[in-house]
Design a protein around this motif. Sequence first.
Motif, PDB file in Angstrom:
ATOM      1  N   GLU A 103      25.505   0.844  14.686  1.00  0.00           N
ATOM      2  CA  GLU A 103      24.718  -0.328  14.294  1.00  0.00           C
ATOM      3  C   GLU A 103      23.415  -0.438  15.093  1.00  0.00           C
ATOM      4  N   ARG A 104      23.286   0.333  16.168  1.00  0.00           N
ATOM      5  CA  ARG A 104      22.063   0.301  16.969  1.00  0.00           C
ATOM      6  C   ARG A 104      21.107   1.434  16.603  1.00  0.00           C
ATOM      7  N   TRP A 105      21.504   2.306  15.699  1.00  0.00           N
ATOM      8  CA  TRP A 105      20.723   3.510  15.451  1.00  0.00           C
ATOM      9  C   TRP A 105      19.329   3.248  14.894  1.00  0.00           C
ATOM     10  N   ALA A 106      19.118   2.103  14.312  1.00  0.00           N
ATOM     11  CA  ALA A 106      17.781   1.800  13.790  1.00  0.00           C
ATOM     12  C   ALA A 106      16.733   1.830  14.893  1.00  0.00           C
ATOM     13  N   THR A 107      17.159   1.576  16.133  1.00  0.00           N
ATOM     14  CA  THR A 107      16.220   1.562  17.261  1.00  0.00           C
ATOM     15  C   THR A 107      16.473   2.680  18.268  1.00  0.00           C
ATOM     16  N   THR A 108      17.637   3.328  18.214  1.00  0.00           N
ATOM     17  CA  THR A 108      17.968   4.329  19.242  1.00  0.00           C
ATOM     18  C   THR A 108      17.899   5.773  18.744  1.00  0.00           C
ATOM     19  N   LEU A 109      17.784   5.972  17.441  1.00  0.00           N
ATOM     20  CA  LEU A 109      17.787   7.335  16.894  1.00  0.00           C
ATOM     21  C   LEU A 109      16.396   7.956  17.060  1.00  0.00           C
ATOM     22  N   ASN A 110      16.012   8.165  18.316  1.00  0.00           N
ATOM     23  CA  ASN A 110      14.674   8.644  18.639  1.00  0.00           C
ATOM     24  C   ASN A 110      14.649  10.170  18.777  1.00  0.00           C
ATOM     25  N   PRO A 111      13.477  10.787  18.646  1.00  0.00           N
ATOM     26  CA  PRO A 111      13.376  12.243  18.788  1.00  0.00           C
ATOM     27  C   PRO A 111      13.881  12.724  20.142  1.00  0.00           C
ATOM     28  N   LEU A 112      14.461  13.941  20.142  1.00  0.00           N
ATOM     29  CA  LEU A 112      14.962  14.581  21.350  1.00  0.00           C
ATOM     30  C   LEU A 112      14.139  15.827  21.633  1.00  0.00           C
ATOM     31  N   GLN A 113      13.774  15.998  22.886  1.00  0.00           N
ATOM     32  CA  GLN A 113      13.072  17.215  23.269  1.00  0.00           C
ATOM     33  C   GLN A 113      14.035  18.394  23.243  1.00  0.00           C
ATOM     34  N   PHE A 114      13.664  19.468  22.552  1.00  0.00           N
ATOM     35  CA  PHE A 114      14.491  20.660  22.471  1.00  0.00           C
ATOM     36  C   PHE A 114      13.982  21.752  23.420  1.00  0.00           C
ATOM     37  N   ALA A 115      12.708  22.106  23.307  1.00  0.00           N
ATOM     38  CA  ALA A 115      12.172  23.173  24.147  1.00  0.00           C
ATOM     39  C   ALA A 115      10.648  23.142  24.113  1.00  0.00           C
ATOM     40  N   THR A 116      10.036  23.734  25.131  1.00  0.00           N
ATOM     41  CA  THR A 116       8.598  23.997  25.154  1.00  0.00           C
ATOM     42  C   THR A 116       8.407  25.436  25.594  1.00  0.00           C
ATOM     43  N   VAL A 117       7.771  26.238  24.751  1.00  0.00           N
ATOM     44  CA  VAL A 117       7.629  27.662  25.045  1.00  0.00           C
ATOM     45  C   VAL A 117       6.195  28.119  24.766  1.00  0.00           C
ATOM     46  N   PRO A 118       5.702  29.081  25.536  1.00  0.00           N
ATOM     47  CA  PRO A 118       4.368  29.640  25.279  1.00  0.00           C
ATOM     48  C   PRO A 118       4.439  30.731  24.218  1.00  0.00           C
ATOM     49  N   LEU A 119       3.313  30.971  23.563  1.00  0.00           N
ATOM     50  CA  LEU A 119       3.232  32.027  22.552  1.00  0.00           C
ATOM     51  C   LEU A 119       1.818  32.588  22.532  1.00  0.00           C
ATOM     52  N   LEU A 120       1.706  33.892  22.701  1.00  0.00           N
ATOM     53  CA  LEU A 120       0.416  34.570  22.596  1.00  0.00           C
ATOM     54  C   LEU A 120       0.372  35.299  21.261  1.00  0.00           C
ATOM     55  N   VAL A 121      -0.566  34.908  20.399  1.00  0.00           N
ATOM     56  CA  VAL A 121      -0.691  35.471  19.055  1.00  0.00           C
ATOM     57  C   VAL A 121      -1.811  36.507  19.050  1.00  0.00           C
ATOM     58  N   PRO A 122      -1.522  37.753  18.643  1.00  0.00           N
ATOM     59  CA  PRO A 122      -2.577  38.777  18.580  1.00  0.00           C
ATOM     60  C   PRO A 122      -3.631  38.432  17.524  1.00  0.00           C
ATOM     61  N   GLY A 123      -4.731  39.165  17.563  1.00  0.00           N
ATOM     62  CA  GLY A 123      -5.836  38.905  16.656  1.00  0.00           C
ATOM     63  C   GLY A 123      -5.469  39.087  15.190  1.00  0.00           C
ATOM     64  N   PHE A 124      -6.149  38.338  14.334  1.00  0.00           N
ATOM     65  CA  PHE A 124      -5.929  38.426  12.887  1.00  0.00           C
ATOM     66  C   PHE A 124      -7.117  37.815  12.157  1.00  0.00           C
ATOM     67  N   THR A 125      -7.180  38.097  10.882  1.00  0.00           N
ATOM     68  CA  THR A 125      -8.171  37.484  10.002  1.00  0.00           C
ATOM     69  C   THR A 125      -7.446  36.909   8.793  1.00  0.00           C
ATOM     70  N   GLY A 126      -7.640  35.651   8.534  1.00  0.00           N
ATOM     71  CA  GLY A 126      -7.043  35.011   7.371  1.00  0.00           C
ATOM     72  C   GLY A 126      -5.647  34.471   7.620  1.00  0.00           C
ATOM     73  N   GLU A 127      -4.692  35.345   7.860  1.00  0.00           N
ATOM     74  CA  GLU A 127      -3.302  34.901   7.985  1.00  0.00           C
ATOM     75  C   GLU A 127      -2.508  35.913   8.796  1.00  0.00           C
ATOM     76  N   THR A 128      -1.521  35.425   9.530  1.00  0.00           N
ATOM     77  CA  THR A 128      -0.606  36.308  10.254  1.00  0.00           C
ATOM     78  C   THR A 128       0.748  35.637  10.378  1.00  0.00           C
ATOM     79  N   GLU A 129       1.770  36.433  10.667  1.00  0.00           N
ATOM     80  CA  GLU A 129       3.110  35.903  10.933  1.00  0.00           C
ATOM     81  C   GLU A 129       3.594  36.449  12.266  1.00  0.00           C
ATOM     82  N   VAL A 130       4.208  35.570  13.056  1.00  0.00           N
ATOM     83  CA  VAL A 130       4.698  35.945  14.377  1.00  0.00           C
ATOM     84  C   VAL A 130       6.049  35.273  14.609  1.00  0.00           C
TER      85      VAL A 130
END
Length: 214
Positions: free
Chosen positions: A70-97
């Motif tokens: 009955e309290r979930w309307a105010t307590t169902l808040n986002p949970l932190q899962f992870a924070t990670v770095p990502l280095l994306v190589p060069g591309f033109t237009g579109e890439t997938e990593v």
Amino acid sequence: MTALGFACTGVRSEPYAAGPTLVFRLRITAPADTRVHALALQCQLRIEPGRRSYSGAEGERLTDLFGERERWATTLNPLQFATVPLLVPGFTGETEVDLVVPGSYDLEVASARYFRALDGGEVPLLLLFSGTAFAGPGGFQVTPVPWDKEASVRMPVRVWREAIDQHFPGCGWLRLPDDLMDALLAYRSRRALPSWEATVRELLATAAVGEGVR
């Protein structure tokens, strides 16, 4: 670069990782006439529990995170899962990593308790991106990646279970302070118990007898 776009096209478990690991497939787009030399990204993943429904049994297991339903309307808040770095190589237009995200089965971590509480279905996740873009037709033009860049994905609960079961099949673990571990080890030695499972089962059985549980 404000014109960058991000989408998550899927997520899988990584069977050959040293620990529980999830791999998110990202599609990154940029204007067709812009050469992106590299992206140095910081990727934040959040669980959005308010974007799915829960069975009665799941709700009971989530009480320690969100309180009574009955309290979930105010307590169902986002949970932190992870924070990670990502280095994306060069591309033109579109890439997938691949975005590689280590998981945890430490039940003192809120995200692990949340995942464990679910019987099935999907986990609503929001991926938030920031960082630096190196782009331009010649030389480097260094520009920030705005904080409003994000992507949503619904990760099947079975994918998380696969990642965990590859390393902790049918098991869980608890972190305990040193003095309590020493006391448990001494108890196990005195009773000549063959395993930690046997130790905990005997303690639970003794407690049940003391409480009059049959």
